[in-house]
Design a protein around this motif. Structure first.
Motif, PDB file in Angstrom:
ATOM      1  N   THR A  15      -3.915 -18.760  13.344  1.00 54.88           N
ATOM      2  CA  THR A  15      -5.162 -19.516  13.598  1.00 54.88           C
ATOM      3  C   THR A  15      -5.518 -19.615  15.076  1.00 54.88           C
ATOM      4  O   THR A  15      -6.660 -19.902  15.417  1.00 54.88           O
ATOM      5  N   GLY A  16      -4.545 -19.394  15.989  1.00 57.48           N
ATOM      6  CA  GLY A  16      -4.802 -19.735  17.386  1.00 57.48           C
ATOM      7  C   GLY A  16      -5.050 -21.241  17.455  1.00 57.48           C
ATOM      8  O   GLY A  16      -4.728 -21.986  16.527  1.00 57.48           O
ATOM      9  N   ASP A  17      -5.625 -21.731  18.546  1.00 63.76           N
ATOM     10  CA  ASP A  17      -5.990 -23.156  18.641  1.00 63.76           C
ATOM     11  C   ASP A  17      -7.364 -23.326  18.008  1.00 63.76           C
ATOM     12  O   ASP A  17      -8.279 -22.557  18.316  1.00 63.76           O
ATOM     13  N   PHE A  18      -7.521 -24.344  17.152  1.00 65.59           N
ATOM     14  CA  PHE A  18      -8.826 -24.468  16.492  1.00 65.59           C
ATOM     15  C   PHE A  18      -9.094 -25.896  16.040  1.00 65.59           C
ATOM     16  O   PHE A  18      -8.191 -26.702  15.866  1.00 65.59           O
ATOM     17  N   LYS A  19     -10.370 -26.198  15.876  1.00 63.11           N
ATOM     18  CA  LYS A  19     -10.809 -27.341  15.071  1.00 63.11           C
ATOM     19  C   LYS A  19     -12.015 -26.836  14.284  1.00 63.11           C
ATOM     20  O   LYS A  19     -12.571 -25.780  14.629  1.00 63.11           O
ATOM     21  N   VAL A  20     -12.413 -27.536  13.243  1.00 61.78           N
ATOM     22  CA  VAL A  20     -13.543 -27.061  12.444  1.00 61.78           C
ATOM     23  C   VAL A  20     -14.810 -27.762  12.929  1.00 61.78           C
ATOM     24  O   VAL A  20     -15.044 -28.924  12.632  1.00 61.78           O
ATOM     25  N   ASP A  21     -15.603 -27.057  13.751  1.00 62.16           N
ATOM     26  CA  ASP A  21     -16.867 -27.609  14.253  1.00 62.16           C
ATOM     27  C   ASP A  21     -17.980 -26.706  13.709  1.00 62.16           C
ATOM     28  O   ASP A  21     -18.081 -25.537  14.078  1.00 62.16           O
ATOM     29  N   LEU A  22     -18.787 -27.259  12.806  1.00 68.74           N
ATOM     30  CA  LEU A  22     -19.814 -26.416  12.160  1.00 68.74           C
ATOM     31  C   LEU A  22     -21.141 -26.447  12.911  1.00 68.74           C
ATOM     32  O   LEU A  22     -22.086 -25.757  12.536  1.00 68.74           O
ATOM     33  N   ALA A  23     -21.213 -27.289  13.976  1.00 71.70           N
ATOM     34  CA  ALA A  23     -22.455 -27.317  14.770  1.00 71.70           C
ATOM     35  C   ALA A  23     -22.115 -27.424  16.255  1.00 71.70           C
ATOM     36  O   ALA A  23     -22.483 -28.385  16.926  1.00 71.70           O
ATOM     37  N   PRO A  24     -21.390 -26.430  16.794  1.00 73.80           N
ATOM     38  CA  PRO A  24     -21.038 -26.514  18.219  1.00 73.80           C
ATOM     39  C   PRO A  24     -22.263 -26.284  19.105  1.00 73.80           C
ATOM     40  O   PRO A  24     -23.250 -25.677  18.654  1.00 73.80           O
ATOM     41  N   PRO A  25     -22.213 -26.759  20.351  1.00 76.46           N
ATOM     42  CA  PRO A  25     -23.374 -26.626  21.247  1.00 76.46           C
ATOM     43  C   PRO A  25     -23.838 -25.187  21.464  1.00 76.46           C
ATOM     44  O   PRO A  25     -25.009 -24.945  21.703  1.00 76.46           O
ATOM     45  N   ASP A  26     -22.905 -24.191  21.396  1.00 73.12           N
ATOM     46  CA  ASP A  26     -23.335 -22.806  21.682  1.00 73.12           C
ATOM     47  C   ASP A  26     -23.902 -22.103  20.444  1.00 73.12           C
ATOM     48  O   ASP A  26     -24.239 -20.925  20.497  1.00 73.12           O
ATOM     49  N   GLY A  27     -23.985 -22.848  19.312  1.00 75.07           N
ATOM     50  CA  GLY A  27     -24.579 -22.255  18.101  1.00 75.07           C
ATOM     51  C   GLY A  27     -23.710 -21.191  17.450  1.00 75.07           C
ATOM     52  O   GLY A  27     -24.184 -20.391  16.650  1.00 75.07           O
ATOM     53  N   LYS A  28     -22.411 -21.150  17.813  1.00 82.25           N
ATOM     54  CA  LYS A  28     -21.499 -20.170  17.188  1.00 82.25           C
ATOM     55  C   LYS A  28     -20.439 -20.946  16.418  1.00 82.25           C
ATOM     56  O   LYS A  28     -19.361 -21.229  16.948  1.00 82.25           O
ATOM     57  N   PRO A  29     -20.741 -21.334  15.170  1.00 80.41           N
ATOM     58  CA  PRO A  29     -19.851 -22.232  14.435  1.00 80.41           C
ATOM     59  C   PRO A  29     -18.570 -21.567  13.945  1.00 80.41           C
ATOM     60  O   PRO A  29     -18.449 -20.335  13.932  1.00 80.41           O
ATOM     61  N   PHE A  30     -17.644 -22.428  13.550  1.00 81.73           N
ATOM     62  CA  PHE A  30     -16.396 -22.020  12.919  1.00 81.73           C
ATOM     63  C   PHE A  30     -16.739 -21.206  11.666  1.00 81.73           C
ATOM     64  O   PHE A  30     -17.550 -21.634  10.851  1.00 81.73           O
ATOM     65  N   ASP A  31     -16.133 -20.043  11.511  1.00 83.34           N
ATOM     66  CA  ASP A  31     -16.514 -19.138  10.414  1.00 83.34           C
ATOM     67  C   ASP A  31     -15.753 -19.472   9.122  1.00 83.34           C
ATOM     68  O   ASP A  31     -14.814 -18.761   8.726  1.00 83.34           O
ATOM     69  N   LEU A  32     -16.192 -20.537   8.448  1.00 85.48           N
ATOM     70  CA  LEU A  32     -15.530 -20.986   7.213  1.00 85.48           C
ATOM     71  C   LEU A  32     -15.516 -19.888   6.155  1.00 85.48           C
ATOM     72  O   LEU A  32     -14.549 -19.707   5.436  1.00 85.48           O
ATOM     73  N   GLN A  33     -16.626 -19.153   6.105  1.00 82.56           N
ATOM     74  CA  GLN A  33     -16.780 -18.147   5.049  1.00 82.56           C
ATOM     75  C   GLN A  33     -15.704 -17.057   5.136  1.00 82.56           C
ATOM     76  O   GLN A  33     -15.135 -16.652   4.132  1.00 82.56           O
ATOM     77  N   ALA A  34     -15.434 -16.624   6.374  1.00 78.97           N
ATOM     78  CA  ALA A  34     -14.430 -15.554   6.545  1.00 78.97           C
ATOM     79  C   ALA A  34     -13.067 -16.010   6.038  1.00 78.97           C
ATOM     80  O   ALA A  34     -12.325 -15.245   5.415  1.00 78.97           O
ATOM     81  N   PHE A  35     -12.735 -17.306   6.295  1.00 77.33           N
ATOM     82  CA  PHE A  35     -11.444 -17.815   5.810  1.00 77.33           C
ATOM     83  C   PHE A  35     -11.451 -17.934   4.287  1.00 77.33           C
ATOM     84  O   PHE A  35     -10.464 -17.614   3.625  1.00 77.33           O
ATOM     85  N   ALA A  36     -12.582 -18.385   3.743  1.00 75.96           N
ATOM     86  CA  ALA A  36     -12.689 -18.528   2.284  1.00 75.96           C
ATOM     87  C   ALA A  36     -12.517 -17.164   1.606  1.00 75.96           C
ATOM     88  O   ALA A  36     -11.866 -17.054   0.565  1.00 75.96           O
ATOM     89  N   GLU A  37     -13.073 -16.120   2.237  1.00 75.66           N
ATOM     90  CA  GLU A  37     -12.963 -14.783   1.635  1.00 75.66           C
ATOM     91  C   GLU A  37     -11.526 -14.274   1.647  1.00 75.66           C
ATOM     92  O   GLU A  37     -11.097 -13.609   0.714  1.00 75.66           O
ATOM     93  N   LEU A  38     -10.791 -14.622   2.709  1.00 74.27           N
ATOM     94  CA  LEU A  38      -9.375 -14.229   2.748  1.00 74.27           C
ATOM     95  C   LEU A  38      -8.641 -14.859   1.561  1.00 74.27           C
ATOM     96  O   LEU A  38      -7.805 -14.230   0.919  1.00 74.27           O
ATOM     97  N   GLY A  39      -8.991 -16.135   1.270  1.00 71.69           N
ATOM     98  CA  GLY A  39      -8.357 -16.843   0.157  1.00 71.69           C
ATOM     99  C   GLY A  39      -8.740 -16.239  -1.184  1.00 71.69           C
ATOM    100  O   GLY A  39      -7.935 -16.156  -2.112  1.00 71.69           O
TER     101      GLY A  39
END
Length: 547
Positions: free
Chosen positions: A152-176
């Motif tokens: 995972t590296g260092d992470f938190k789940v931020d779906l609305a970060p200031p730079d508009g590049k959110p945590f990619d939940l979908q990519a993790f869901a697809e791995l599952g």
């Protein structure tokens, strides 16, 4: 899988993955030394395992640009020149670091893009965008012949970060969804914190309020790598009609890189030169200053004792420290705050009462559980943390009921995988290497640190002896110089001189002409006397002058 650092300590993150004759390394971090490591600048992992297998090491792949993940690169690349993969922003940090150590010209830096798979030998690596306190961070889904290893590296789940590049939940869901993950390696930093970690935007209301309330100069301090926080401070300064001066090398470098790469949008004329501070009234100024951890030579520490050319803190100014206290730095931070209070400045730090001025970059318990539930790993391995964090994390993972097996791995332990099993099988050499980076990368040996501790506790004694080279005759009574010894008894000094004199008199001409023998004899006799009469063990270094 062989962790070389970061499991059982904070910092020094470094993990080797090996399939037959191919090795890739994830991260190459450093750790800052504890107090007892006197005169040591940084601590990096022992990479003997990699140097012994140098022909097999294919690359170093970086998750993000914090020091505990990239700080050991100059040391490792000076031993093993292999390609380094990282995202655009991470590599910009790496370039600066390698340039400083004159290693940039020979380095092979390769940019990777989140969502774009690339191959290194038997490993196919998919970087997945995650959010953290720094920008452009990724987790690594490493497809191996036996299954997917997800780091995972260092992470938190931020779906609305200031730079508009959110945590990619979908990519993790697809791995599952696609059969799950063989092993999940997850960041343990905030495993003790319940709930969720607030997103970066959570600090905006309170910071906005503070910008509005401040009557005089506003000094804003945050980690130089917290690009979102720097961006927010610039935005609020602009909104409240304040010009911004940036003071401190690390903050200056980071904001310059972030501006070049488009992470900071700076309105025309907002940033002024530190030399222009005196040209504006106090209520029209925001001074961004580095030194949130009370580092002795940082801009904020110097300004706090009125010793900075441009940053002058006056009574009624506000100093806002938008960062957390890193464990171990409490003393130096509170010392700086005391100095600021003496100057009658209003200091705002760690202020959870009226709203947030800082949020963590690491996921709390609910985020950690969410990730486990999404990717459905067969095996779970906590990384990045002291032993107690790793143990807590194992308990947390067990409560989700998903991993078939939780494995507490420590530095140096070899974990072997098949499609269905994970077993510990032996250990490799690991440890820490102490570096004194004054100008070049010098390793500080254990014996040197022991001598420094010795000196710091019991001081040094220099018996100075003048010997006639031809006759071997001692020309005068030996001199005794003491530093940091703490015993100022003339009687002891006089007796010490007599002891040295007696040692010289009882030595034959041959011995006196062999200075190595003479120094050892003087050292031993004087050591016995000093220990007996003072119960101390100073470092004794005889000096023989030829006449």
């Amino acid at each position: 899988m062989i962790p070389l650092g970061g499991l059982g300590e904070f910092g020094m993150n470094c993990m080797a993955l090996r399939w037959q004759d191919d090795i890739i390394v994830i991260d190459a971090g450093l750790m800052f030394p504890e107090e007892e490591l006197l005169g040591v600048d940084i601590v990096v992992p022992d990479i003997s395992y990699l140097t012994e297998n140098r022909s097999k090491v294919k690359a170093i792949v970086l998750t993000h640009g914090h020091e505990d993940h990239i700080g050991g690169l100059p040391w490792i690349l000076s031993e093993l020149n292999v390609p380094v993969y990282g995202t655009e922003f991470t590599l910009a940090y790496v370039e600066g670091k390698l340039d400083e150590h004159r290693l940039l010209d020979d380095a092979d830096l390769i940019e990777m893009l989140p969502g774009k798979r690339f191959t290194l030998g038997p490993f196919s690596i998919m970087p997945i965008r995650v959010t953290h306190s720094l920008v452009d961070c990724v987790a690594l889904a490493i497809h191996t012949p036996v299954g997917v290893i997800l780091h995972t590296g260092d992470f938190k789940v931020d779906l609305a970060p200031p730079d508009g590049k959110p945590f990619d939940l979908q990519a993790f869901a697809e791995l599952g969804k696609n059969g799950g993950v063989l092993a999940l390696l997850q960041d343990s930093t905030n495993v003790d914190r319940k709930g969720w970690t607030p997103g970066e935007k959570a600090v905006r209301p309170r910071l906005d309020e503070l910008f509005a309330q401040t009557k005089k100069k506003l000094f804003f301090s945050c980690f130089s790598s917290s690009i979102h926080r720097v961006s927010l401070a610039l935005e609020l300064a602009h909104k409240h009609g304040r010009k911004v001066a940036i003071i401190g090398r690390s903050l200056d470098n980071s904001s310059e890189i972030a501006q070049d790469l488009g992470y900071l949008k700076v309105p025309q004329g907002l940033i002024i030169n530190p030399g222009q501070i005196r040209d504006f009234p106090p209520e029209k100024l925001c001074i961004m200053i580095s030194g949130t951890q009370g580092e002795p030579m940082s801009a904020l520490s110097r300004a706090a004792v009125n010793n900075h050319k441009f940053a002058k803190i006056d009574a009624g100014d506000t100093v806002l420290m938008s960062s957390r206290v890193i464990p171990g730095n409490e003393k130096s931070i509170y010392r700086v705050i005391d100095h600021l209070e003496r100057r009658d400045a209003k200091v705002i730090h760690d202020d959870g009462t009226n709203g947030l001025i800082h949020v963590s970059g690491h996921g709390s318990q609910e985020e950690l559980k969410l990730m486990i539930n999404l990717v459905k790993p067969k095996f779970f391995i906590p990384v990045h943390g002291d032993y107690r964090h790793l143990k807590r994390h194992i308990e947390l993972a067990a409560s989700t009921g998903i991993p078939e097996k939780n494995i507490l791995l420590e530095d140096g332990e070899i974990l072997e995988f098949t499609k269905d099993t994970a077993t510990k099988n032996g250990k490799v050499t690991t440890g820490r290497v102490c570096i004194d980076s004054g100008g070049s990368i010098e390793v500080v040996e254990d014996v040197v640190i022991r001598d420094r501790q010795h000196l710091s506790e019991d001081g040094i004694i220099l018996p100075i002896i003048a010997i006639n080279k031809r006759s071997g005759k001692v020309e005068s009574l030996p001199e005794i110089v003491m530093r940091g010894f703490g015993v100022d008894d003339p009687q002891v000094i006089a007796e010490a001189r007599q002891i040295v004199q007696r040692t010289l008199e009882s030595s034959n001409i041959e011995e006196k002409q062999d200075y190595g023998v003479m120094k050892e004899k003087v050292r031993n006799d004087l050591k016995r006397f000093i220990q007996k009469s003072t119960s101390r063990r100073p470092l004794i270094m005889p000096v023989i002058m030829e006449i």
